[in-house]
Design an enzyme around this catalytic site. Structure first.
Site, PDB file in Angstrom:
ATOM      1  CG  PHE A 155      -1.969  -1.221   1.126  1.00  0.00           C
ATOM      2  CD1 PHE A 155      -3.038  -1.182   0.548  1.00  0.00           C
ATOM      3  CD2 PHE A 155      -1.684  -2.277   1.841  1.00  0.00           C
ATOM      4  CE1 PHE A 155      -3.927  -2.153   0.411  1.00  0.00           C
ATOM      5  CE2 PHE A 155      -2.455  -3.477   1.818  1.00  0.00           C
ATOM      6  CZ  PHE A 155      -3.589  -3.359   0.976  1.00  0.00           C
ATOM      7  CG  LEU A 156       5.023   1.181  -1.554  1.00  0.00           C
ATOM      8  CD1 LEU A 156       5.086   2.269  -2.747  1.00  0.00           C
ATOM      9  CD2 LEU A 156       6.274   0.656  -1.129  1.00  0.00           C
ATOM     10  CB  ILE A 256     -12.574  15.184  -1.391  1.00  0.00           C
ATOM     11  CG1 ILE A 256     -12.020  15.970   0.023  1.00  0.00           C
ATOM     12  CG2 ILE A 256     -13.094  13.740  -0.996  1.00  0.00           C
ATOM     13  CD1 ILE A 256     -13.372  16.600   0.750  1.00  0.00           C
ATOM     14  CE1 TYR A 257      -6.535  20.602  -1.980  1.00  0.00           C
ATOM     15  CE2 TYR A 257      -6.504  18.717  -0.426  1.00  0.00           C
ATOM     16  CZ  TYR A 257      -6.401  19.939  -0.716  1.00  0.00           C
ATOM     17  OH  TYR A 257      -6.120  20.608   0.619  1.00  0.00           O
ATOM     18  CB  CYS A 266      -1.306   1.896  -8.586  1.00  0.00           C
ATOM     19  SG  CYS A 266       0.390   1.270  -8.131  1.00  0.00           S
TER      20      CYS A 266
HETATM   21  N1  LIG Z   1       4.458   1.562  -7.632  1.00  0.00           N
HETATM   22  C1  LIG Z   1       3.785   1.692  -6.864  1.00  0.00           C
HETATM   23  O1  LIG Z   1       3.395   2.770  -5.903  1.00  0.00           O
HETATM   24  C2  LIG Z   1       2.846   0.307  -6.411  1.00  0.00           C
HETATM   25  C3  LIG Z   1       2.147   0.666  -5.040  1.00  0.00           C
HETATM   26  C4  LIG Z   1       1.555  -0.668  -4.521  1.00  0.00           C
HETATM   27  C5  LIG Z   1       1.565  -1.705  -5.454  1.00  0.00           C
HETATM   28  N2  LIG Z   1       2.317  -1.806  -6.614  1.00  0.00           N
HETATM   29  C6  LIG Z   1       2.322  -2.846  -7.625  1.00  0.00           C
HETATM   30  O2  LIG Z   1       3.677  -3.513  -7.279  1.00  0.00           O
HETATM   31  C7  LIG Z   1       4.052  -4.192  -8.679  1.00  0.00           C
HETATM   32  C8  LIG Z   1       5.443  -3.593  -8.921  1.00  0.00           C
HETATM   33  O3  LIG Z   1       5.259  -2.281  -9.401  1.00  0.00           O
HETATM   34  P1  LIG Z   1       6.368  -1.339  -9.522  1.00  0.00           P
HETATM   35  O4  LIG Z   1       6.018   0.117  -9.687  1.00  0.00           O
HETATM   36  O5  LIG Z   1       7.346  -1.683  -8.537  1.00  0.00           O
HETATM   37  O6  LIG Z   1       7.053  -1.736 -10.925  1.00  0.00           O
HETATM   38  P2  LIG Z   1       8.265  -1.390 -11.780  1.00  0.00           P
HETATM   39  O7  LIG Z   1       7.889  -1.554 -13.056  1.00  0.00           O
HETATM   40  O8  LIG Z   1       8.757  -0.006 -11.317  1.00  0.00           O
HETATM   41  O9  LIG Z   1       9.146  -2.704 -11.517  1.00  0.00           O
HETATM   42  C9  LIG Z   1       9.063  -3.902 -11.797  1.00  0.00           C
HETATM   43  C10 LIG Z   1      10.578  -4.464 -11.975  1.00  0.00           C
HETATM   44  O10 LIG Z   1      10.331  -5.748 -12.190  1.00  0.00           O
HETATM   45  C11 LIG Z   1      11.305  -6.293 -13.092  1.00  0.00           C
HETATM   46  N3  LIG Z   1      11.211  -7.644 -13.634  1.00  0.00           N
HETATM   47  C12 LIG Z   1      10.067  -8.014 -14.359  1.00  0.00           C
HETATM   48  N4  LIG Z   1      10.342  -9.254 -14.676  1.00  0.00           N
HETATM   49  C13 LIG Z   1      11.171  -9.864 -14.026  1.00  0.00           C
HETATM   50  C14 LIG Z   1      11.695 -11.289 -13.852  1.00  0.00           C
HETATM   51  N5  LIG Z   1      10.970 -12.326 -14.452  1.00  0.00           N
HETATM   52  N6  LIG Z   1      12.599 -11.472 -12.687  1.00  0.00           N
HETATM   53  C15 LIG Z   1      12.996 -10.081 -12.327  1.00  0.00           C
HETATM   54  N7  LIG Z   1      12.698  -8.949 -12.409  1.00  0.00           N
HETATM   55  C16 LIG Z   1      11.751  -8.700 -13.161  1.00  0.00           C
HETATM   56  C17 LIG Z   1      11.613  -5.254 -14.041  1.00  0.00           C
HETATM   57  O11 LIG Z   1      12.823  -5.261 -14.653  1.00  0.00           O
HETATM   58  C18 LIG Z   1      11.546  -4.066 -13.107  1.00  0.00           C
HETATM   59  O12 LIG Z   1      12.481  -3.512 -12.708  1.00  0.00           O
HETATM   60  C19 LIG Z   1       2.913  -4.055  -9.432  1.00  0.00           C
HETATM   61  O13 LIG Z   1       2.092  -5.332  -9.396  1.00  0.00           O
HETATM   62  C20 LIG Z   1       2.219  -2.874  -8.954  1.00  0.00           C
HETATM   63  O14 LIG Z   1       0.809  -2.691  -9.148  1.00  0.00           O
HETATM   64  C21 LIG Z   1       2.975  -0.682  -7.007  1.00  0.00           C
END
Ligand SMILES: NC(=O)c1ccc[n+]([C@@H]2O[C@H](COP(=O)([O-])OP(=O)(O)OC[C@H]3O[C@@H](n4cnc5c(N)ncnc54)[C@H](O)[C@@H]3O)[C@@H](O)[C@H]2O)c1
Length: 439
Positions: A155-156, A256-257, A266
């Site tokens: 949830f970050l 609510i902005y 996301c």
């Molecule tokens: N970014 C956010 O704020 C956030 C917050 C909560 C949840 N999420 C969820 O977390 C997940 C990751 O998001 P993110 O923003 O960190 O993604 P991102 O795209 O920034 O990073 C994903 C990483 O995974 C690597 N990767 C892909 N396939 C791989 C494999 N087979 N082996 C090793 N590494 C591999 C990619 O090279 C990349 O560095 C998503 O499902 C996203 O919805 C993201």
């Protein structure tokens, strides 16, 4: 504990680094060799407050390691996190190929009992798929190893990711076995010292919790944008309405902005994926569909206001864009309203001078690669000889600008405010034409 985190994006790198900060021995794995090489040199390619220094500290302490070799990394691990991307597939559903390919690799190479934790945002039922994928690989190898699959949605918030991870509001764990829950409780105990924030449930509910949380937040934003659009038509000021309803603690002030729409990695993809999952299960998610439609419209609103003032033909006009990232404190431009606004303006012949404190590199090399934009080093430089200023991201450095300087640099004193940031200033008194959302 010995932990492996697969995927070193916003979620994986922050989680791995924070686990290392608490004394765990963490190996972060990624397929991107350049990223891993840079991380070994203590260089972080994304911007996230205090992350780089925390990475450096834990690399030096020998708590944090980086590799592209998953099989080597999981040899002596107890817990493996999957934190790879789950981008939007062609039909709007979450693309699980990266998650399942990691699951296969885990099955092909694991050598001892493992807790496999899915931290990526994944549709309900993915836990079962991960489990089946690992089992298929173990069967192929003819080995009998125990493993648990856990859902631990993240949830970050980007821009405050380290702080959120270190002090989570809640830690949601979906698991089937007491062993897995015990392991996760031990791992997260240092993050939840002051009071219990651990919520254990079944895997499917944990997976759904993440989508429900993001859909709820997106709903609040779209709801307020809808109210803003009605305010505009009936002569009410949405800013007053916002304060008026936020004071009701059943509603609250957060999210609510009114503005130019939600973006980021996301909300857009998770709202779409939830809608798709509902469809696949024979349910039309009417509210979620509307949330998305309102947002798609909202992203174009600032450009529409500009066209209303200057007409469809924007040749010979220059606009100074303040802010490119989808929100402040991040360089992330995924689905940022700025992409849509800038493309709409350029399509009509306008010139763009843009400034963002962190996202210029992302814009230039990826999200606006094909679009002609003149990137500037400072916010005031972007204003020189522009016909109007357009604010699209509410960075702190934009909050109290020097309006005298702005007036001097612009050709005409016109501001389009996509974030309702300047409602406290009497800009009309200062001689500005001031356009904002919901008034
Ligand atoms: N970014 C956010 O704020 C956030 C917050 C909560 C949840 N999420 C969820 O977390 C997940 C990751 O998001 P993110 O923003 O960190 O993604 P991102 O795209 O920034 O990073 C994903 C990483 O995974 C690597 N990767 C892909 N396939 C791989 C494999 N087979 N082996 C090793 N590494 C591999 C990619 O090279 C990349 O560095 C998503 O499902 C996203 O919805 C993201």
């Amino acid at each position: 504990m010995r932990i492996v985190v697969v995927g070193t994006g916003y979620v994986g790198l922050v989680s791995g680094t924070c686990f290392a900060e608490m004394g765990n021995r963490v190996t972060c794995v990624d397929v991107d060799e350049d990223k891993i090489e840079a991380l070994k040199q203590k260089r972080v390619s994304i911007f996230e407050p205090s992350l780089e220094s925390m990475v450096a500290k834990n690399v030096e302490r020998k708590n944090l390691f980086f590799t592209t070799n998953l099989s080597e990394a999981i040899k002596d691990a107890e817990i493996v996190f999957i934190a790879v991307g789950t981008p939007m597939g062609e039909d709007g559903s979450a693309d699980l190929q990266y998650v399942l390919s990691v699951a296969s690799e885990i099955g092909q190479t694991m050598q001892r009992r493992l807790v496999v934790v899915d931290k990526s945002t994944v549709p309900v039922g993915t836990g079962d798929k991960v489990k089946a994928t690992i089992q298929v690989e173990l069967n192929k190898r003819g080995v009998d190893l125990q493993f648990d699959v856990v859902s631990n949605p993240e949830f970050l918030k980007e821009g405050a990711a380290v702080a959120d991870f270190m002090k989570p509001d809640r830690v949601v764990i979906g698991a089937e076995s007491d062993y897995a829950i015990k392991k996760m409780k031990e791992l997260y105990a240092p993050f939840t010292m002051s009071h219990e924030r651990f919520i254990a449930m079944d895997i499917r509910s944990a997976e759904m919790t993440k989508y429900a949380a993001n859909a709820m937040l997106a709903t609040k934003i779209s709801f307020m944008n809808e109210i803003a659009n009605i305010c505009e038509r009936v002569g009410a000021d949405v800013n007053n309405v916002r304060v008026g309803i936020g004071s009701d603690n059943r509603i609250g002030y957060s999210f609510i902005y009114p503005g130019c729409g939600y973006g980021g990695s996301c909300f857009p993809k998770d709202v779409k994926a939830l809608k798709r999952v509902a469809e696949q299960n024979g349910y039309h998610a009417q509210l979620i569909t509307a949330v998305e439609e309102v947002n798609d419209r909202q992203k174009l609103l600032v450009a529409q206001k500009i066209v209303r003032k200057y007409g469809e033909d924007l040749k010979g006009k220059t606009f100074a864009i303040w802010g490119l990232s989808f929100k402040p404190q991040t360089d992330d431009m995924r689905e940022a309203p700025a992409i849509y606004v800038i493309k709409e303006l350029v399509k009509r012949g306008a010139k763009i001078q843009a400034y963002d404190p962190k996202a210029t590199h992302e814009a230039k090399n990826c999200y606006l690669k094909e679009v002609e934009v003149d990137y500037k080093e400072s916010k005031y430089e972007a204003l020189k000889n522009a016909d109007a200023m357009v604010l699209l991201t509410e960075w702190k450095e934009f909050r109290s600008p020097d309006f005298t300087e702005i007036a001097k640099l612009l050709k005409e004193k016109v501001i389009f405010d996509g974030r309702n940031q300047y409602t406290a200033y009497d800009l009309e008194e200062k001689g500005f034409e001031y356009y904002r959302i919901g008034k």
